[in-house]
Design an enzyme around this catalytic site. Structure first.
Site, PDB file in Angstrom:
ATOM      1  N   ASP A  41     -87.464  91.449  62.126  1.00  0.00           N
ATOM      2  CA  ASP A  41     -86.914  92.777  61.825  1.00  0.00           C
ATOM      3  C   ASP A  41     -85.439  92.877  62.196  1.00  0.00           C
ATOM      4  OD1 ASP A  41     -89.404  93.768  60.987  1.00  0.00           O
ATOM      5  OD2 ASP A  41     -89.983  94.178  63.056  1.00  0.00           O
ATOM      6  N   ASP A  44     -85.678  85.751  64.731  1.00  0.00           N
ATOM      7  CA  ASP A  44     -86.229  87.098  64.763  1.00  0.00           C
ATOM      8  C   ASP A  44     -86.494  87.538  63.317  1.00  0.00           C
ATOM      9  OD1 ASP A  44     -86.779  89.763  65.680  1.00  0.00           O
ATOM     10  OD2 ASP A  44     -84.750  90.305  65.053  1.00  0.00           O
ATOM     11  N   ASP A  95     -80.995  89.959  66.353  1.00  0.00           N
ATOM     12  CA  ASP A  95     -80.088  91.111  66.304  1.00  0.00           C
ATOM     13  C   ASP A  95     -80.249  92.092  67.465  1.00  0.00           C
ATOM     14  OD1 ASP A  95     -82.651  92.079  65.375  1.00  0.00           O
ATOM     15  OD2 ASP A  95     -81.612  93.896  64.743  1.00  0.00           O
TER      16      ASP A  95
END
Ligand code: 2M8
Ligand code: MG
Ligand code: MG
Length: 272
Positions: free
Chosen positions: A8, A6, A213
């Protein structure tokens, strides 16, 4: 080794999008011949510059939560669609963004609920919401296969709206700031597809590692052999059913580096 990550809140900081704490690991992975594959909610337009800056211009990428997959020539097979102008082959397994917007507005009207699509805000509003510079905010609005949105109503209304979306065959997930609506795609399906493509090309099952996240990373993390759940800066609960999961103490790119220290600290150079 394929490292699916991922961006961001993971490789990039949630607030200022900096990745410098992860840079030494990116170099080490490149030197060891590992392939780092961004798997993100960002658009293909946002990724074009970022992939160059991260020295990931020659690896595949997954944009818009699995709705757009980009393959460099080395990952192509003869029966793939032809490469487009950037020399990439693009696969779009979901629904197109314009039809998603139409369906969202129709369902929102039916339910008499306000829904704000990121693609329909102006650049300055996106900058204010995300901290992205104005030019990048414009690129984030260029959706091809997903619609990030803000919900101003209450939790019960949101759940009702989600059920209507899912009845309509849509997939709903959540990133650090926005809800995201796509066709029948998610990050995990894209990750499995790329791992299978690697196997078809090299007649060897790749070792896979995933880092993320947010709630939208759960399918990514469960699709990889080893997983890193990076501490969120967003405050959302994230539960990942995985036998080989490491949860970081740090968030963003420091957590990213911490996760690689954990899984690859001593073993990368001899094959990961
Ligand atoms: C949106 O994605 C993030 C992913 O966690 C979010 O939902 O908060 C996307 O629209 C992406 O295109 C954009 O770059 C990002 C900016 O924070 O927000
Ligand atoms: Mg994230
Ligand atoms: Mg993301």
């Amino acid at each position: 080794l394929l490292v699916f990550t991922d961006l961001d809140g993971s490789l990039l900081d949630h607030h200022d999008y900096d990745w410098s704490p992860a840079a030494p690991w990116l170099e080490r992975l490149a030197a060891a011949g590992a392939t780092v594959i961004p798997v993100t909610s960002k658009t293909r337009a946002e990724l074009a510059g970022l992939r160059r800056q991260l020295s990931l211009a020659d690896t595949p990428f997954v944009a818009e939560n699995g709705a757009v997959i980009g393959l460099p020539t080395t990952w192509r097979r003869p029966d793939d669609p032809p490469a487009d102008v950037d020399g990439l082959t693009l696969l779009t397994p979901g629904d197109d963004a314009a039809s998603l917007a139409d369906r969202l507005h129709r369902l929102a009207t039916e339910q008499r609920t306000p829904v704000r699509l990121l693609s329909e805000l102006d650049d300055a509003e996106v900058t204010e919401l995300t901290g992205l510079p104005l030019e990048e905010a414009a690129l984030a609005r260029r959706r091809e296969g997903s619609q990030p949105l803000l919900w101003d109503g209450d939790e019960t209304g949101w759940r009702r709206f989600c059920m209507a979306l899912e009845r309509d065959g849509l997939t709903v997930t959540r990133g650090g700031r926005f809800h995201h609506v796509m066709g029948r795609v998610d990050k995990g399906r894209a990750v499995r597809w790329l791992a299978e493509r690697f196997q078809a090309l090299h007649r060897m099952r790749p070792a896979t590692l995933g880092l993320g996240d947010g709630p939208n990373d759960i399918p990514l993390l469960t699709a990889t052999d080893r997983a890193v759940l990076i501490r969120g800066a967003h405050g959302l609960p994230v539960t990942v059913p995985h036998g080989a999961l490491y949860r970081t103490r740090h968030s963003g790119p420091r957590g990213w580096a911490e996760g690689l220290d954990h899984w690859l600290g001593n073993s990368l150079e001899d094959g990961g």
